[in-house]
Structures are given as structure tokens and as C-alpha cells.
Design an enzyme around this catalytic site. Sequence first.
Site, PDB file in Angstrom:
ATOM      1  N   CYS A 126      14.349   9.178  58.281  1.00  0.00           N
ATOM      2  CA  CYS A 126      15.587   9.791  58.753  1.00  0.00           C
ATOM      3  C   CYS A 126      15.748  11.213  58.219  1.00  0.00           C
ATOM      4  CB  CYS A 126      16.819   8.941  58.443  1.00  0.00           C
ATOM      5  SG  CYS A 126      18.209   9.383  59.554  1.00  0.00           S
ATOM      6  N   ASP A 195      23.615   5.940  53.002  1.00  0.00           N
ATOM      7  CA  ASP A 195      24.962   6.015  53.597  1.00  0.00           C
ATOM      8  C   ASP A 195      25.951   5.274  52.725  1.00  0.00           C
ATOM      9  OD1 ASP A 195      22.952   6.267  56.004  1.00  0.00           O
ATOM     10  OD2 ASP A 195      24.827   7.245  56.560  1.00  0.00           O
TER      11      ASP A 195
END
Length: 321
Positions: A126, A195
Amino acid sequence: MMLVNETAEKIKRMEIRGAGRIARAAAESLRDHAQALSVRDINAFRSDIDKAAQVLVATRPTAVSLPNAVHIVLAGLEEAKTTAEARDGVIRRADAFIDSSWHAVGQIAQIGARHIRDGDTILTHCNSEAALACIIEAHRSGKKIEVFATEVRPRNQGLVTIRTLNEAGIRTNFIVDSAVRSFINDVDLVIVGADAVTVNGAVVNKIGTSQVAHSAAEARVNVIVAAETYKFAPRTIIGELITIEERPPQEVLPDEVARTLPHVTVRNPAFDVTPADYIDMIVTEAGAIPPQMAYVIIREYLGWGIEEFHKTFEITTRHEE
Ligand code: RI2
């Protein structure tokens, strides 16, 4: 000036994305909203700011940086005696949060880079500002490194990552997500972002991270997570689970194709959970910690101890009685 509704839409559509960026964008839009709000009554001011905060928090459910940033910006709003005091407080805390967030990424880069050796090949998944900051800092300090970067279906954040690495002049291999296991033996270290980090040190990050970590564990490759302290999730102390966002099926399969496949359902979770056992270290701005020390970060750096929750429960129970 960042408008709350506009910012919320951009976060939903992922025009603004990345856990750190959405936290800063939320803080910035709350600050601008408070600045522009022309109500005189303190209660009206509070309730308007609260509504704006709810709109922002509702945009994406997984990245805990978002509610944490809002919580930090709104701290003290209840105690403010005048609208001017409340407004100044929101502006001051939003600016302080944005500053400290940038500072945190810089600190993480310094600490994370120390764990990268000269000659290392690093795999990242990512697009994490914090993870890339560590890699770029190692390169800047003269270490000869090479990177494997994944594509990151369905939103292709890998493209952002390879552009950044290319700009920094770092030798990079771009691979599809399913090629991780084929290359893991060429890799010395995995570095990803987060996250959310739970109290037991599990890391919630882009879908596929747990597969990467699993392959790394099998190949005895260390996994480092780069995460600012505001990515740690206080409410997991009382057993709350992190909601995993499931995004629209159109991100994976266009409607015209889906229409021809009536028996097929597309599942599109944006994140997955990597258990602490698969993580060797979490690099925060407060230092590098084993994942099992997550509670210390929640308590010492976010200011949420288990007692806080007990207090909240007592108050709720009293109200109910
Ligand atoms: P930084 C991103 O989520 C990715 O999962 C990334 O690893 C994480 O946020 C942390 O990013 P998305 O917004 O805060 O792309 O380190 O769904 O930039």
C-alpha cells in the site's frame, strides 16, 4: 479554507486518503469551520462543531486516526465558557495536532531508518507516508537499499508508492499483490503502515497486509509497522472491535460485467487484521515498541487508561438509575 462537507466527500471518495492525511484533513476542516462559524451562543457553537465532527468521523470507519484527531481537536470544548474561548481552543488544538502529526512522521523516519541495514531489500504494501518516510530516510542517510512495492488492488495505491520511491531515486520492483510469496525470499525486511493498532498489538492495515505478514513469518523475514501514536485505538481496551470498511463492489468489478454474473457477489473489504504474533516491532514517534506494549501508548500518549472507561461507565450507570 477546507469546508467540512467537501472534506468529508473527498475522504469518502478517497481523494484524500491515508490514515495520517485524513486525520490532518479532518483537523484542518474543523479548524476552518470553527473560524468561520458566526454563532454567538456557546451551546449552539458546541452543537454545530459536534455535528461537523460527526460528519467527518462517519466518512471511513476503520482508520482510528480520524476519531482520535477529532477527539484531540475537541478536547476542552465542554469546559469553554465563551464562544471566543471555544473557537480559539479548536483552532489552537487543530494547529497543534497538524504540527505534531508532521513531526511524528519525521521522528518515525529517524527511528525506523535505524532498523534498515545497508544492502537491505524492503517490501512495502500500500501507500503509507510513515513507512515510506523510514525507507526514504535510510536511503538519504547513504544506505544502499532496494524495494519491492505491491500493486494494491483494487485502488492501486502502489502506483503512488512507486512514484514517490522513483522520485527519491530508490531502486524499486513493482509486483502484483499475489507475487509477494514468490519474492519474499529476496526480501530482508517488510515495512508497512497502519490504519489502527489495537490494545493487544494487532495491526489493521490495507487488505493483503496479513498475507504479506504471514509470508514474511514463514520466510523468517521481520515485519516492522510504522504508526504514529494517534493510530492506536483506545476503545479496544474495553474489547471494542475495529470495524473493517467494505467498499463499493464497483471498485473491483464494473457494473456492466457484474450484471452478466447474477450468481456472483463481489466482496471488497478495504482492510485486514494482522495479529501481533506476526509483527516484530511498531515504530512510533515515541520510540520502537514490541506490539504487546500497545496499551502503554494508548495510556501514556493518548491519555486513555482503563480507569477512564470505568469512569464513563459509572456516569452512564448513574444516569440510567
Ligand atoms: P499513512 C492507508 O489506507 C493504507 O492502508 C496505509 O497503509 C495506511 O492508510 C496508513 O497510511 P487507505 O486510506 O497514515 O489507502 O502511514 O485506505 O500514510
